[in-house]
Motif scaffolding. Structure first.
Motif, PDB file in Angstrom:
ATOM      1  N   HIS A 147      11.466   4.284  -2.280  1.00 24.83           N
ATOM      2  CA  HIS A 147      10.544   3.740  -1.329  1.00 24.83           C
ATOM      3  C   HIS A 147      10.511   1.927  -1.491  1.00 24.83           C
ATOM      4  N   ARG A 196       1.933   2.102  -3.578  1.00 26.10           N
ATOM      5  CA  ARG A 196       0.746   2.853  -4.292  1.00 26.10           C
ATOM      6  C   ARG A 196       0.533   4.370  -3.812  1.00 26.10           C
ATOM      7  N   SER A 197       0.498   4.309  -2.378  1.00 26.77           N
ATOM      8  CA  SER A 197       0.179   5.890  -1.818  1.00 26.77           C
ATOM      9  C   SER A 197       1.318   6.487  -2.437  1.00 26.77           C
ATOM     10  N   PRO A 200       0.984  -1.210  -0.038  1.00 24.89           N
ATOM     11  CA  PRO A 200      -0.120  -0.071  -0.163  1.00 24.89           C
ATOM     12  C   PRO A 200       0.859   1.362   0.024  1.00 24.89           C
ATOM     13  N   TYR A 201       1.891   1.237   0.800  1.00 27.83           N
ATOM     14  CA  TYR A 201       2.796   2.417   0.707  1.00 27.83           C
ATOM     15  C   TYR A 201       3.540   2.987  -0.683  1.00 27.83           C
ATOM     16  N   ARG A 208       2.905   6.565  -5.009  1.00 28.55           N
ATOM     17  CA  ARG A 208       2.667   6.813  -6.515  1.00 28.55           C
ATOM     18  C   ARG A 208       1.580   7.864  -6.548  1.00 28.55           C
ATOM     19  N   ALA A 209       0.572   7.929  -5.823  1.00 31.35           N
ATOM     20  CA  ALA A 209      -0.638   8.732  -5.790  1.00 31.35           C
ATOM     21  C   ALA A 209       0.105  10.066  -5.589  1.00 31.35           C
ATOM     22  N   ARG A 210       1.307  10.212  -5.100  1.00 28.77           N
ATOM     23  CA  ARG A 210       1.667  11.525  -4.757  1.00 28.77           C
ATOM     24  C   ARG A 210       2.670  12.135  -5.830  1.00 28.77           C
ATOM     25  N   PRO A 226      13.009  -1.832   1.893  1.00 29.60           N
ATOM     26  CA  PRO A 226      12.308  -2.731   2.315  1.00 29.60           C
ATOM     27  C   PRO A 226      12.578  -4.169   1.705  1.00 29.60           C
TER      28      PRO A 226
END
Lengths: 307, 617
Positions: A223, A207-208, A204-205, A210-212, A227
């Protein structure tokens, strides 16, 4: 981060003591002794030999004496390689073995991780198939097959590199052994990196981010990569063990005068000080590389660092 | 605001609307699957004006999220969007690469549901804020930092300078969601899309986040899209509401109209789900069972303490997860335990069942003290005491079939049953929880969340236990499924005379299922009351705060409720306040509250721990 490092370093010494104690106990529990192979030695002579090396004392006394000597950096004399102390034998072989092992790990990291990243980012049915095929081959082929194959191609057909042997100060003799040792590890690391990065890219992070409107390149680099490398860093510990056992075979295949043969021969001969010396050296190496892996995990994941 | 455009006839095309920030026309989303294309969104047309908030409501699978993910190019690889979505003059559908990245994060900010997993774990909050500021606003390092701090202040993050240096895992859920909103606002977008921004949060924090969104809406003309499954959540924030079902827009209109006089029957259904449900008919409401034989479960002064390992060379810190909790449950009674996360609800559940060992106090079940039992006795007693967990699928062994999972307790406790008899019992258990017999051979990953929770209930009920502990049994499920599970539990309870210890942060569910409610705060009990009385007249200031935080699906009432929301989060249990632990958040705290925790007063079936409740009543 510094605290994590200090904590881990503080834990090294007790761990090492456990290794020394256990291996001391195991090698003594094994049947046979260092002078069994000596032909025509009368019981009296043998008793003298054992007294000379302190082997007639009770086991716990021998253990404490060994620890005291060890604390002064004295590994004792080799029982079978007469006229050599264990320390001298290690000093001869370790530089070669350590160079071989560390180069192999470095090569595997430098080759495997970028290959894994590339395989994760540029996916296609054909690429996925080739990745799977190469990975299967790389992991299934033992180094005593890869080694001679490489020697055959580069040493005999192409005549670029020496087939085997060693001359001090020449890197050419190390190239093929390093490659042989690194290849299966690189393949394993590549596979691990690819799978892990693919998973993180679905997180999810990501995707989030990417949304930025963080561009794709930065998204992966900043990002997703850290990890994704976490399992890879954790794998460095087992990888060290793999390299150490692998180096025994590779040194034999390429006739390198490293320390691997001392471990094998020492164990067969019940050359107690030599085996103990080798176990301690390999133990320290394994612990240090595990420490490195732990620190890498701490750097990659702040939650581990703060744990 | 935006909804005040009466001059435009109803038939007017939304995209002609000059003030619209976003106009969507006939947008459809389809996913290619091995079984053919699945239509997730069909022909949706809507618009959002500057300064306006559009609430989009629908259950999971209604396509409400996919609709907006499609505009941001965030669909899964097999998704395709057709139609048009214009942001000002820019067509979003079909936009890719750098052109797309000049829109998302810049002109549209997006906030996702789970702040736990939606922030990059290895980057500090400051780094993630600065990244957007430097990339989209071209700020230098120092300027970005100063601006980042201002942004955190704007979303009311406490201690913003320190938060900048912290990693997501060091922040509470509420703070994380605020940080995420700050990041989404960093480049000063014209449109903020919030996709279920409060779903995973406690009710008090949910109210705070909704109040924040209501406050942000309209500042600098910011338009807001609030996507939620809960109509009540948008009542205080949205100006207009769009209702979606099965990928279609079924109703849209000003929030007052839609909430008061919904045209579509489905909207009425959603509204019913959201408003407080009538209490289920409870069998033994008057304590006939109590008269018969006192307490079935009696918990006395239960405490659970941990020692949290400090950093290197630092001493361990004591952590009191639960302190001095006493309660009594009559046979057949149902007691609800409520409180925010960290209040000790789950610790209490586990300590009652001796799934973890209490540090002090006693748990007595039917006259036997659990802590003194040896393991064979305890194991024999366990058939009476069962539990169902929050994570329906996570609490099922992934390598066992449904039948094997339900059968397992029988293998331990009913060893005389042969295989055929066990199969029969399992079949009955499946039928009783409303699962088709065909599911018996399935594995957990093949089940939906609701089916998984039914399996968990069947597993707990197969031994016909007398006490069932439910630890947040519905909070991981979507609203319609929640209702089904709650009514199933109600039925089972009536049919079997079960004693129920029901733990939930969802007060509406507790109200429906429980006769009495115990309110916990930071490991302490603060109020105990019959459910009807607690909801009608809460006494403890914390109970009041909890109840006031529940959103109400009334656009006339909810804005005022949100405006009255108090800031503040539970303090760390590692460093609790002196005296009454609630005083740091309490509006009524006085000097005496800081000295020691108030005595528990009990009378007429109600209990409370507060110095000042009489004055406040």
């Amino acid at each position: 981060m510094l605290k994590l490092a200090l904590r881990r370093i503080a834990a090294l010494l007790p761990t090492l003591l456990v290794i020394v104690t256990l291996s001391f106990a195991i090698i003594r529990l094994a049947p046979g002794g260092p002078f069994d192979a000596e032909q025509g030695v009368s019981p009296a002579v043998r008793a003298n030999l054992e007294r000379l090396y302190g082997l007639s004392k009770p086991l716990h006394v021998q253990y404490l004496r060994y620890l005291r000597a060890l604390a002064h950096g004295d590994f004792g004399p080799s029982l079978r390689q007469r006229d050599f102390t264990v320390r001298e034998l290690i000093a001869q072989g370790l530089p070669i073995s350590a160079t071989l092992g560390l180069c192999a790990i470095a090569l595997a990291l430098l080759g495997g991780i970028p290959a894994g990243i590339a395989a994760a980012l540029w996916r296609s049915p054909a690429a996925d198939f080739s990745v799977a095929a190469i990975a299967a081959l790389g992991m299934a082929l033992p180094s005593f097959v890869i080694g001679p194959l490489l020697a055959l191609v580069f040493g005999i057909y192409l005549r670029w590199l020496p087939v085997a042997g060693w001359q001090p100060g020449t890197a050419r003799y190390l190239l093929l052994p390093v490659l042989t040792l690194a290849l299966p590890l690189a393949v394993a690391l590549a596979r691990l990196t690819r799978a892990s990065l693919l998973e993180v890219l679905r997180a999810p992070y990501v995707r989030s981010a990417r949304a930025r409107g963080i561009g794709e390149a930065r998204l992966v680099w900043r990002h997703a990569l850290r990890p994704a490398l976490l399992p890879v860093a954790s794998y460095l510990g087992p990888a060290t063990a793999f390299v150490i056992t692998g180096s025994l075979v590779v040194e034999a295949v390429f006739g390198l005068p490293g320390t691997g043969r001392y471990l094998v021969q020492g164990a067969i001969d019940r050359d107690y000080p030599l085996v103990m010396g080798m176990v301690i050296v390999y133990g320290i190496l394994t612990l240090l590389l595990n420490l490195l892996a732990d620190l890498a995990c701490g750097w990659l994941d702040p939650a581990i660092r703060h744990g | 605001m935006g909804c005040a455009m009466p001059s435009i006839p109803a038939s007017a095309d939304h995209s002609q609307d000059a003030a619209a920030v976003l106009s969507v026309r006939r947008l459809s989303v389809a996913f290619d699957t091995p079984n053919g294309a699945v239509q997730a969104v069909r022909d949706v047309t809507l618009s959002v004006a500057a300064g306006e908030c559009l609430g989009v409501v629908g259950e999971s699978g209604s396509g409400k999220s996919q609709l907006f993910l499609a505009m941001l190019g965030l669909l899964a690889a097999n998704g395709r969007a057709t139609g048009s979505a214009r942001l000002g003059q820019t067509e979003l559908i079909g936009l890719r690469g750098p052109a797309l990245d000049r829109v998302r994060g810049v002109q549209i900010g997006m906030v996702f549901q789970d702040p736990m997993t939606s922030l990059t774990p290895h980057l500090t909050i400051g780094a993630q804020l600065a990244e957007v500021l430097r990339r989209h606003r071209g700020l230098e390092r120092a300027a970005a930092r100063a601006r980042a701090e201002g942004l955190l202040e704007r979303v009311h993050v406490s201690d913003p300078a320190r938060r900048l240096e912290q990693y997501p895992h060091e922040l509470s859920g509420g703070m994380r969601q605020r940080a995420m909103i700050a990041i989404a606002l960093a480049a000063e977008p014209r449109l903020l899309i919030a996709d279920e921004p409060t779903t995973s949060l406690d009710v008090t924090i949910q109210a705070q986040i909704l109040a924040l969104l209501a406050e942000l809406k309209g500042t600098h003309g910011l338009a807001l899209v609030l996507i939620t499954h809960d109509v009540a959540a948008l009542a205080g924030v949205a100006d207009r509401v769009a209702v979606m079902r099965h990928g279609t827009l079924i109703e849209t209109g000003p929030v007052r109209e839609v909430l008061r006089t919904p045209r579509d029957p489905y909207t009425r259904e959603l509204l019913q789900e959201s408003s407080a449900p009538p209490p289920v008919q409870v069998a033994a409401r008057t304590p006939s069972a109590a008269a018969a034989g006192g307490a079935a479960l009696s918990v006395r002064d239960l405490g659970v303490r941990y020692r949290v390992r400090g950093r290197w060379l630092e001493p361990a810190t004591p952590l009191a997860a639960l302190t001095g909790v006493s309660l009594e449950l009559r046979a057949g009674e149902s007691l609800g335990i409520v409180g925010e996360s960290g209040s000790g609800k789950s610790t209490l559940a586990r300590a009652v069942l001796r799934l973890l060992d209490a540090s002090s106090g006693r748990v007595v079940w039917m006259g036997r003290e659990l802590a003194t039992l040896r393991s064979p006795e305890l194991r024999a007693l366990r058939r009476d005491l069962q539990i169902i967990f929050q994570e329906p699928l996570g609490s099922l062994d992934p390598r066992m079939t449904v039948a094997e999972i339900i059968e397992e307790p029988l293998l331990v406790h009913e060893r005389s049953l042969d295989a055929a008899a066990r199969r029969a019992v399992v079949a009955t258990a499946l039928a009783r929880v409303g699962l088709a017999a065909a599911l018996a051979g399935r594995y957990p990953h093949e089940l939906s969340g609701g089916q998984g929770q039914r399996v968990g209930i069947a597993r707990a009920m197969v031994l016909a236990p007398r006490l069932l502990v439910c630890d947040e049994p519905v909070s991981a499920l979507d609203a319609p499924t929640q209702r089904q599970i709650v009514s199933l539990l109600g039925e089972l309870r009536r049919a079997q005379g079960l004693t129920l210890l029901f733990i939930s942060h969802n007060l509406a569910v507790v109200r429906e299922l429980c006769e009495r409610v115990l309110v916990l705060y930071l490991g302490r009990r603060v109020e105990l009351a019959p459910a009807a009385e607690l909801f009608a007249a809460p006494r403890h200031p914390y109970s009041r705060e909890l109840l006031a935080a529940i959103p109400v699906a009334d656009a006339d009432v909810q804005p005022a409720r949100l405006a009255a929301v108090r800031a503040g989060e539970p303090p760390s249990p590692l460093d609790p306040p002196s005296g009454c632990v609630y005083r740091t958040r309490c509006a009524q705290a006085a000097a005496q509250c800081a000295v020691r925790f108030p005595e528990w007063e009990e009378e007429g079936g109600r209990g409370i721990a507060c110095y000042r409740w009489r004055e406040l009543a």
